[in-house]
Design an enzyme around this catalytic site. Structure first.
Site, PDB file in Angstrom:
ATOM      1  N   LYS A  13      -6.949   1.247  -2.596  1.00  0.00           N
ATOM      2  CA  LYS A  13      -7.207   2.636  -2.478  1.00  0.00           C
ATOM      3  C   LYS A  13      -8.074   3.484  -3.503  1.00  0.00           C
ATOM      4  O   LYS A  13      -8.750   4.349  -2.974  1.00  0.00           O
ATOM      5  CB  LYS A  13      -5.589   3.463  -2.420  1.00  0.00           C
ATOM      6  CG  LYS A  13      -4.627   2.891  -1.568  1.00  0.00           C
ATOM      7  CD  LYS A  13      -3.176   3.480  -1.497  1.00  0.00           C
ATOM      8  CE  LYS A  13      -2.544   3.228  -2.691  1.00  0.00           C
ATOM      9  NZ  LYS A  13      -2.141   1.677  -3.131  1.00  0.00           N
ATOM     10  N   ARG A  88       4.227   8.654   0.141  1.00  0.00           N
ATOM     11  CA  ARG A  88       4.789   7.385  -0.265  1.00  0.00           C
ATOM     12  C   ARG A  88       6.318   7.264   0.543  1.00  0.00           C
ATOM     13  O   ARG A  88       6.636   6.194   0.637  1.00  0.00           O
ATOM     14  CB  ARG A  88       4.936   7.156  -1.634  1.00  0.00           C
ATOM     15  CG  ARG A  88       3.821   6.091  -2.188  1.00  0.00           C
ATOM     16  CD  ARG A  88       4.283   6.047  -3.720  1.00  0.00           C
ATOM     17  NE  ARG A  88       3.927   5.086  -4.185  1.00  0.00           N
ATOM     18  CZ  ARG A  88       2.716   4.851  -4.637  1.00  0.00           C
ATOM     19  NH1 ARG A  88       1.846   5.724  -4.534  1.00  0.00           N
ATOM     20  NH2 ARG A  88       2.338   3.703  -5.315  1.00  0.00           N
ATOM     21  N   ARG A 127      -5.890  -7.741 -12.567  1.00  0.00           N
ATOM     22  CA  ARG A 127      -6.187  -6.399 -13.142  1.00  0.00           C
ATOM     23  C   ARG A 127      -5.081  -6.311 -14.453  1.00  0.00           C
ATOM     24  O   ARG A 127      -5.546  -5.736 -15.260  1.00  0.00           O
ATOM     25  CB  ARG A 127      -5.601  -5.103 -12.203  1.00  0.00           C
ATOM     26  CG  ARG A 127      -5.913  -3.840 -12.942  1.00  0.00           C
ATOM     27  CD  ARG A 127      -5.532  -2.673 -12.114  1.00  0.00           C
ATOM     28  NE  ARG A 127      -4.291  -2.715 -11.675  1.00  0.00           N
ATOM     29  CZ  ARG A 127      -3.842  -2.032 -10.429  1.00  0.00           C
ATOM     30  NH1 ARG A 127      -4.787  -1.276  -9.761  1.00  0.00           N
ATOM     31  NH2 ARG A 127      -2.598  -2.032 -10.314  1.00  0.00           N
ATOM     32  N   ARG A 133      -2.240  -2.507 -17.257  1.00  0.00           N
ATOM     33  CA  ARG A 133      -1.687  -1.377 -16.940  1.00  0.00           C
ATOM     34  C   ARG A 133      -0.163  -1.693 -16.985  1.00  0.00           C
ATOM     35  O   ARG A 133       0.495  -2.774 -16.223  1.00  0.00           O
ATOM     36  CB  ARG A 133      -2.010  -0.949 -15.480  1.00  0.00           C
ATOM     37  CG  ARG A 133      -1.583   0.329 -14.917  1.00  0.00           C
ATOM     38  CD  ARG A 133      -2.179   0.706 -13.744  1.00  0.00           C
ATOM     39  NE  ARG A 133      -1.210   0.752 -12.544  1.00  0.00           N
ATOM     40  CZ  ARG A 133      -1.416   1.185 -11.391  1.00  0.00           C
ATOM     41  NH1 ARG A 133      -2.651   1.378 -10.929  1.00  0.00           N
ATOM     42  NH2 ARG A 133      -0.303   1.239 -10.639  1.00  0.00           N
ATOM     43  N   ARG A 144       7.347  -3.173  -6.755  1.00  0.00           N
ATOM     44  CA  ARG A 144       6.723  -2.068  -6.014  1.00  0.00           C
ATOM     45  C   ARG A 144       6.241  -2.526  -4.657  1.00  0.00           C
ATOM     46  O   ARG A 144       6.032  -1.692  -3.784  1.00  0.00           O
ATOM     47  CB  ARG A 144       5.316  -1.840  -6.787  1.00  0.00           C
ATOM     48  CG  ARG A 144       5.248  -1.339  -8.137  1.00  0.00           C
ATOM     49  CD  ARG A 144       4.021  -1.415  -9.138  1.00  0.00           C
ATOM     50  NE  ARG A 144       2.896  -1.010  -8.550  1.00  0.00           N
ATOM     51  CZ  ARG A 144       1.614  -1.452  -9.072  1.00  0.00           C
ATOM     52  NH1 ARG A 144       1.669  -2.122 -10.335  1.00  0.00           N
ATOM     53  NH2 ARG A 144       0.414  -1.211  -8.492  1.00  0.00           N
TER      54      ARG A 144
HETATM   55  P1  AP5 Z   1      -7.005  -0.563  -6.584  1.00  0.00           P
HETATM   56  O1  AP5 Z   1      -8.173   0.121  -6.100  1.00  0.00           O
HETATM   57  O2  AP5 Z   1      -6.527  -0.155  -7.982  1.00  0.00           O
HETATM   58  O3  AP5 Z   1      -5.780  -0.467  -5.498  1.00  0.00           O
HETATM   59  P2  AP5 Z   1      -4.660   0.742  -5.113  1.00  0.00           P
HETATM   60  O4  AP5 Z   1      -4.533   0.668  -3.989  1.00  0.00           O
HETATM   61  O5  AP5 Z   1      -4.975   2.047  -5.858  1.00  0.00           O
HETATM   62  O6  AP5 Z   1      -3.751  -0.030  -5.848  1.00  0.00           O
HETATM   63  P3  AP5 Z   1      -2.527   0.559  -6.981  1.00  0.00           P
HETATM   64  O7  AP5 Z   1      -1.957  -0.535  -7.904  1.00  0.00           O
HETATM   65  O8  AP5 Z   1      -3.242   1.761  -7.957  1.00  0.00           O
HETATM   66  O9  AP5 Z   1      -1.692   1.243  -6.028  1.00  0.00           O
HETATM   67  P4  AP5 Z   1       0.011   1.551  -6.340  1.00  0.00           P
HETATM   68  O10 AP5 Z   1      -0.001   2.261  -5.176  1.00  0.00           O
HETATM   69  O11 AP5 Z   1       0.921   0.477  -6.481  1.00  0.00           O
HETATM   70  O12 AP5 Z   1      -0.227   2.604  -7.390  1.00  0.00           O
HETATM   71  P5  AP5 Z   1      -0.330   4.235  -7.867  1.00  0.00           P
HETATM   72  O13 AP5 Z   1      -0.811   4.272  -8.989  1.00  0.00           O
HETATM   73  O14 AP5 Z   1      -0.540   4.801  -6.736  1.00  0.00           O
HETATM   74  O15 AP5 Z   1      -7.436  -2.133  -6.413  1.00  0.00           O
HETATM   75  C1  AP5 Z   1      -6.576  -2.974  -7.155  1.00  0.00           C
HETATM   76  C2  AP5 Z   1      -7.368  -4.150  -8.114  1.00  0.00           C
HETATM   77  O16 AP5 Z   1      -8.390  -4.797  -6.964  1.00  0.00           O
HETATM   78  C3  AP5 Z   1      -8.497  -3.446  -8.862  1.00  0.00           C
HETATM   79  O17 AP5 Z   1      -8.402  -4.187 -10.096  1.00  0.00           O
HETATM   80  C4  AP5 Z   1      -9.808  -3.571  -8.032  1.00  0.00           C
HETATM   81  O18 AP5 Z   1     -10.873  -3.461  -9.043  1.00  0.00           O
HETATM   82  C5  AP5 Z   1      -9.429  -4.715  -7.404  1.00  0.00           C
HETATM   83  N1  AP5 Z   1     -10.249  -4.668  -6.005  1.00  0.00           N
HETATM   84  C6  AP5 Z   1     -10.226  -3.475  -4.998  1.00  0.00           C
HETATM   85  N2  AP5 Z   1     -11.027  -3.814  -4.088  1.00  0.00           N
HETATM   86  C7  AP5 Z   1     -11.277  -5.248  -4.115  1.00  0.00           C
HETATM   87  C8  AP5 Z   1     -11.941  -6.222  -3.088  1.00  0.00           C
HETATM   88  N3  AP5 Z   1     -12.534  -5.549  -2.042  1.00  0.00           N
HETATM   89  N4  AP5 Z   1     -11.814  -7.081  -3.450  1.00  0.00           N
HETATM   90  C9  AP5 Z   1     -11.647  -7.572  -4.700  1.00  0.00           C
HETATM   91  N5  AP5 Z   1     -10.918  -6.827  -5.640  1.00  0.00           N
HETATM   92  C10 AP5 Z   1     -10.941  -5.559  -5.197  1.00  0.00           C
HETATM   93  O19 AP5 Z   1       1.255   4.215  -8.245  1.00  0.00           O
HETATM   94  C11 AP5 Z   1       2.041   3.835  -9.551  1.00  0.00           C
HETATM   95  C12 AP5 Z   1       3.354   4.433  -9.848  1.00  0.00           C
HETATM   96  O20 AP5 Z   1       3.341   5.978  -9.746  1.00  0.00           O
HETATM   97  C13 AP5 Z   1       4.351   3.892  -8.435  1.00  0.00           C
HETATM   98  O21 AP5 Z   1       5.027   2.971  -8.430  1.00  0.00           O
HETATM   99  C14 AP5 Z   1       5.375   5.116  -8.617  1.00  0.00           C
HETATM  100  O22 AP5 Z   1       6.027   4.845  -9.646  1.00  0.00           O
HETATM  101  C15 AP5 Z   1       4.478   6.390  -9.312  1.00  0.00           C
HETATM  102  N6  AP5 Z   1       3.943   7.028  -8.029  1.00  0.00           N
HETATM  103  C16 AP5 Z   1       2.710   7.359  -7.381  1.00  0.00           C
HETATM  104  N7  AP5 Z   1       2.528   8.175  -6.463  1.00  0.00           N
HETATM  105  C17 AP5 Z   1       4.086   8.234  -6.108  1.00  0.00           C
HETATM  106  C18 AP5 Z   1       4.529   9.120  -5.192  1.00  0.00           C
HETATM  107  N8  AP5 Z   1       3.657   9.980  -4.169  1.00  0.00           N
HETATM  108  N9  AP5 Z   1       5.913   9.492  -5.153  1.00  0.00           N
HETATM  109  C19 AP5 Z   1       6.491   8.750  -5.989  1.00  0.00           C
HETATM  110  N10 AP5 Z   1       5.968   8.130  -7.024  1.00  0.00           N
HETATM  111  C20 AP5 Z   1       4.870   8.147  -6.951  1.00  0.00           C
HETATM  112 MG    MG Z   2      -4.497   3.148  -7.400  1.00  0.00          MG
END
Ligand code: AP5
Ligand code: MG
Length: 189
Positions: A13, A88, A127, A133, A144
């Site tokens: 994402k 979410r 990562r 992270r 997660r």
């Molecule tokens: P990346 O692009 O970082 O993927 P992502 O989907 O953004 O993954 P996240 O780990 O950020 O998602 P998440 O939803 O768990 O975390 P968030 O920060 O939202 O890609 C991942 C890796 O793969 C990277 O290293 C990238 O380079 C690599 N990659 C990408 N595309 C690729 C490809 N095609 N091929 C190979 N490699 C590739 O949330 C974190 C925490 O915050 C949550 O757990 C929760 O506690 C809190 N939180 C956030 N939003 C909310 C909400 N709305 N409500 C409640 N709590 C929330």
């Molecule tokens: Mg992300």
């Protein structure tokens, strides 16, 4: 363009939103990034959120709604946005609809990025080594994933039922995935 990006942790994402924000000239709004910035700043919100995030659980809906409402009303979001990580759960999805209706900015499309679980686990493990992270530890990632299956997967059906969902294969190179998303957006434009 007003877009919601959905997908499991590690599905890409953030990576795809970072490309689209340049192409479409609308802000990339990641609730994960906003929360990590609050943690970094040591604000009250950040202090509350850190422990929850490190457990891999969801920060409360009230806190998240306040955060997203404020961000969506900023000047730079008047011409559209890419939401990454919100909504979410079903309650966030309904709350977002209400906010968007009130500010006269209804969603154009929700895009679900589909990636096999083994692949997302491998991406996050990589990562974890590269960036450290704090919620990328093996145990937190497992949590997660579970939270995603139980609470976020139903959001995909929520948008499907409203006829707003498109699914895109998130495997292959970052550029390949980006081309698939661009193709979807072209049919929306
Ligand atoms: P990346 O692009 O970082 O993927 P992502 O989907 O953004 O993954 P996240 O780990 O950020 O998602 P998440 O939803 O768990 O975390 P968030 O920060 O939202 O890609 C991942 C890796 O793969 C990277 O290293 C990238 O380079 C690599 N990659 C990408 N595309 C690729 C490809 N095609 N091929 C190979 N490699 C590739 O949330 C974190 C925490 O915050 C949550 O757990 C929760 O506690 C809190 N939180 C956030 N939003 C909310 C909400 N709305 N409500 C409640 N709590 C929330
Ligand atoms: Mg992300």
């Amino acid at each position: 363009m007003r877009i919601v990006l959905l997908g499991a942790p590690g599905s890409g994402k953030g990576t795809q939103a970072a490309i689209l924000t340049e192409d479409l000239q609308v802000p990339h709004i990641s609730t994960g990034v906003l929360l990590r910035a609050a943690v970094e700043a040591g604000s009250e919100l950040g202090q509350k959120a850190k422990a929850v995030m490190d457990r891999g659980e969801l920060v409360s809906d009230d806190i998240m709604l306040g955060l997203i409402e404020e961000r969506l009303q900023a000047e730079d979001a008047k011409g559209g946005f890419i939401l990454d990580g919100y909504p979410r759960n079903l309650s966030q999805a309904s709350a977002l609809d209400v906010v968007l209706e009130r500010i006269g900015q209804p969603l154009d499309v929700a895009i679900q990025i589909d990636v096999d679980t083994e692949q997302v686990v491998a991406r996050i493990a990589k990562r974890a080594q590269e960036e450290g992270r704090s919620d990328d530890s093996e145990e937190t990632v497992r949590k997660r994933m579970q939270v995603y299956q139980e609470q976020t997967a139903p959001v995909v059906d929520f948008y499907a039922d409203k006829g707003q969902l498109t699914r895109v294969l998130g495997e292959g190179t970052i550029e390949e995935v980006n081309h698939r998303i661009r193709a979807v957006l072209q049919t929306e434009a």
